[in-house]
Design a protein around this motif. Structure first.
Motif, PDB file in Angstrom:
ATOM      1  N   LYS A  79       1.155  -1.487  -0.451  1.00 43.58           N
ATOM      2  CA  LYS A  79      -0.163  -0.346   0.114  1.00 43.58           C
ATOM      3  C   LYS A  79       0.918   1.699   0.297  1.00 43.58           C
ATOM      4  N   ARG A  80       0.609   1.984  -0.979  1.00 42.55           N
ATOM      5  CA  ARG A  80       1.231   3.694  -1.433  1.00 42.55           C
ATOM      6  C   ARG A  80       0.923   4.306  -0.366  1.00 42.55           C
ATOM      7  N   GLU A  81       1.632   4.774  -0.026  1.00 44.00           N
ATOM      8  CA  GLU A  81       1.548   6.353   1.366  1.00 44.00           C
ATOM      9  C   GLU A  81       2.831   7.032   0.876  1.00 44.00           C
ATOM     10  N   ASP A  82       2.213   8.795   1.919  1.00 43.17           N
ATOM     11  CA  ASP A  82       2.659   9.621   1.641  1.00 43.17           C
ATOM     12  C   ASP A  82       4.505   8.946   2.136  1.00 43.17           C
ATOM     13  N   GLY A  83       5.094   9.124   1.012  1.00 39.51           N
ATOM     14  CA  GLY A  83       6.602   8.699   1.757  1.00 39.51           C
ATOM     15  C   GLY A  83       6.993   7.458   2.132  1.00 39.51           C
ATOM     16  N   TYR A  84       6.170   6.563   2.549  1.00 39.31           N
ATOM     17  CA  TYR A  84       6.649   5.030   2.579  1.00 39.31           C
ATOM     18  C   TYR A  84       5.024   4.190   2.062  1.00 39.31           C
ATOM     19  N   LEU A  85       5.915   2.511   2.651  1.00 33.62           N
ATOM     20  CA  LEU A  85       4.218   1.515   1.885  1.00 33.62           C
ATOM     21  C   LEU A  85       3.949   0.468   3.366  1.00 33.62           C
ATOM     22  N   SER A  86       2.718   0.809   3.583  1.00 32.96           N
ATOM     23  CA  SER A  86       2.691  -0.123   4.742  1.00 32.96           C
ATOM     24  C   SER A  86       2.135  -1.963   3.952  1.00 32.96           C
ATOM     25  N   GLY A  87       2.384  -2.909   4.818  1.00 33.23           N
ATOM     26  CA  GLY A  87       1.416  -3.231   4.808  1.00 33.23           C
ATOM     27  C   GLY A  87       0.836  -3.721   6.089  1.00 33.23           C
ATOM     28  N   GLU A  88       0.035  -5.501   6.040  1.00 31.31           N
ATOM     29  CA  GLU A  88      -0.696  -5.502   7.493  1.00 31.31           C
ATOM     30  C   GLU A  88       0.157  -5.900   8.657  1.00 31.31           C
ATOM     31  N   ASP A  89       1.556  -5.946   8.803  1.00 33.73           N
ATOM     32  CA  ASP A  89       2.036  -5.586  10.334  1.00 33.73           C
ATOM     33  C   ASP A  89       3.612  -5.192  10.340  1.00 33.73           C
ATOM     34  N   CYS A  90       3.878  -4.706   8.811  1.00 32.97           N
ATOM     35  CA  CYS A  90       5.406  -3.464   8.807  1.00 32.97           C
ATOM     36  C   CYS A  90       4.781  -2.384   7.786  1.00 32.97           C
ATOM     37  N   ILE A  91       5.735  -1.039   8.013  1.00 37.15           N
ATOM     38  CA  ILE A  91       5.876   0.010   7.235  1.00 37.15           C
ATOM     39  C   ILE A  91       7.190  -0.255   6.674  1.00 37.15           C
ATOM     40  N   ILE A  92       7.671   0.698   5.336  1.00 35.84           N
ATOM     41  CA  ILE A  92       8.902   0.475   5.028  1.00 35.84           C
ATOM     42  C   ILE A  92       8.802   1.942   4.313  1.00 35.84           C
ATOM     43  N   SER A  93      10.262   3.047   4.874  1.00 33.92           N
ATOM     44  CA  SER A  93      10.836   4.017   4.613  1.00 33.92           C
ATOM     45  C   SER A  93      11.744   3.616   3.869  1.00 33.92           C
ATOM     46  N   TRP A  94      12.545   5.094   3.688  1.00 30.70           N
ATOM     47  CA  TRP A  94      13.476   5.352   3.272  1.00 30.70           C
ATOM     48  C   TRP A  94      14.093   6.494   3.158  1.00 30.70           C
ATOM     49  N   CYS A  95      15.622   6.532   3.171  1.00 26.81           N
ATOM     50  CA  CYS A  95      15.870   7.630   4.183  1.00 26.81           C
ATOM     51  C   CYS A  95      16.525   8.762   3.154  1.00 26.81           C
TER      52      CYS A  95
END
Length: 171
Positions: free
Chosen positions: A23-39
């Protein structure tokens, strides 16, 4: 819930694909149990001498050497929007831990530590240490996450090197 921070968007996307965070969010991606972002690489950096003291706005031999009593970090101006995203994510109440998924090595430690420290986070840190972005390597890496403290000496070495670079460069 856990947060994963990669060094760049392409790494975050590869991790998200394996971890099911689509799932695309503003500045990160999300899933059921995790959030993934970058520097976006070096997102936070030591501030310029003139931030410590206005006398450094004009370079004078008599002011040398410049040595900060207390080191200050700031988000890089051109990357502040992404830093703000990370700061908000790193201070969420629902996180069990954050995974430093920046490049395995000294610079990856530094990139993560600066953002983590500047964000004022206290979330426990785990370390993903992989040298391949193949799906199998990512899965294996997440199955064998290290405690953040296992990389503390490498992290301290990266901070020392960065401060030395600043001191030599500014002086």
């Amino acid at each position: 819930m856990y947060l994963v921070i990669g060094e760049k968007p392409s790494v975050a996307q590869a991790l998200a694909k394996v971890l099911g965070a689509g799932k695309r969010e503003d500045g990160y991606l999300s899933g059921e149990d995790c959030i993934i972002s970058w520097c976006l690489g070096h997102l936070a950096e030591y501030v310029a001498p003139e931030v410590y003291d206005s006398k450094y706005q004009k370079w004078e031999f008599s002011d040398l050497p410049i040595y900060p009593e207390e080191w200050q970090l700031a988000a890089a101006k051109d990357k502040k929007t992404q830093f703000d995203v990370l700061k908000k994510l790193l201070n969420r109440n629902d996180l069990d831990y954050v995974v430093n998924a920046c490049d395995a090595g000294r610079e990856g430690e530094l990139i993560f530590k600066r953002v983590y420290d500047l964000a004022g986070s206290t979330v426990p840190v785990k370390r993903l240490w992989i040298s391949s972005m193949e799906d199998a390597a990512i899965r294996d890496g997440f199955a064998h996450l290290k405690e953040g403290s296992e990389c503390e000496n490498l992290c301290n070495a990266s901070v020392c090197r960065a401060k030395a670079d600043w001191l030599i460069g500014m002086n």
